[in-house]
Write a protein that holds these residues in place. Structure first.
Motif, PDB file in Angstrom:
ATOM      1  N   SER A  65      72.978 -52.877  18.284  1.00 29.80           N
ATOM      2  CA  SER A  65      72.453 -52.702  19.640  1.00 29.80           C
ATOM      3  C   SER A  65      72.980 -51.409  20.256  1.00 29.80           C
ATOM      4  O   SER A  65      74.057 -50.928  19.890  1.00 29.80           O
TER       5      SER A  65
ATOM      6  N   THR B 162      72.679 -49.228  24.321  1.00 33.61           N
ATOM      7  CA  THR B 162      72.138 -49.146  25.672  1.00 33.61           C
ATOM      8  C   THR B 162      71.845 -47.689  25.974  1.00 33.61           C
ATOM      9  O   THR B 162      72.754 -46.865  26.059  1.00 33.61           O
TER      10      THR B 162
ATOM     11  N   SER C 151      70.526 -44.776  28.460  1.00 30.27           N
ATOM     12  CA  SER C 151      70.487 -44.525  29.898  1.00 30.27           C
ATOM     13  C   SER C 151      69.650 -43.301  30.190  1.00 30.27           C
ATOM     14  O   SER C 151      69.618 -42.351  29.407  1.00 30.27           O
TER      15      SER C 151
ATOM     16  N   TYR D 253      67.615 -47.976  32.357  1.00 29.92           N
ATOM     17  CA  TYR D 253      68.222 -48.309  31.083  1.00 29.92           C
ATOM     18  C   TYR D 253      67.186 -48.865  30.115  1.00 29.92           C
ATOM     19  O   TYR D 253      66.183 -49.456  30.516  1.00 29.92           O
TER      20      TYR D 253
ATOM     21  N   GLN E 268      67.838 -51.325  26.962  1.00 26.19           N
ATOM     22  CA  GLN E 268      68.710 -52.074  26.067  1.00 26.19           C
ATOM     23  C   GLN E 268      67.937 -52.329  24.783  1.00 26.19           C
ATOM     24  O   GLN E 268      66.855 -52.939  24.827  1.00 26.19           O
TER      25      GLN E 268
END
Length: 124
Positions: A17, A19, A21, A80, A82
């Motif tokens: 994973s 994230t 931005s 964001y 994810q």
């Protein structure tokens, strides 16, 4: 000066994973639609996800539904993405883009400002 800056990319193993931005300067994201696009080597740019300005409704490309989530933090003027359960086919440069009018579109040409991109590499 209006600017978008992506960050958060990296190299991960399948199933990992990240994230991503998208931070804005010079303008406010709250009343604008924000799209995430990606471009893999040798392939055309494709829309991944978008968050609308009017009601924060979201949309996703079929291949990422259930794995990617787009959101915005208006206090940080940041959007964001994810990205979970990453697959090798998710490898690409990911870009965020702003649509001033405020509605989501799958077409990159409808967006007014773009970031420089952040690389996501998924490999075992």
């Amino acid at each position: 000066q209006m600017q978008l800056v992506e960050s958060g990319g990296g190299s991960v193993r399948p199933g990992g994973s990240l994230t991503l931005s998208c931070a804005a300067s010079g303008f406010i994201l709250e009343d604008k639609a924000i799209g995430w696009f990606r471009q893999a080597p040798g392939k055309e740019r494709e829309g991944v996800s978008c968050i609308d300005a009017s009601d924060d409704s979201t949309s996703y490309q079929d291949s990422v539904k259930g794995r990617f989530t787009i959101s915005r933090d208006n206090r940080k003027n940041t959007v964001y993405l994810q990205v979970n359960s990453l697959k090798p086919e998710d490898t690409a440069v990911y870009y965020c883009a702003v649509q001033i009018v405020g509605y989501c579109s799958e077409y990159g040409a409808d967006y007014d400002y773009w970031g420089q991109g952040t690389q996501v590499t998924v490999s075992s």
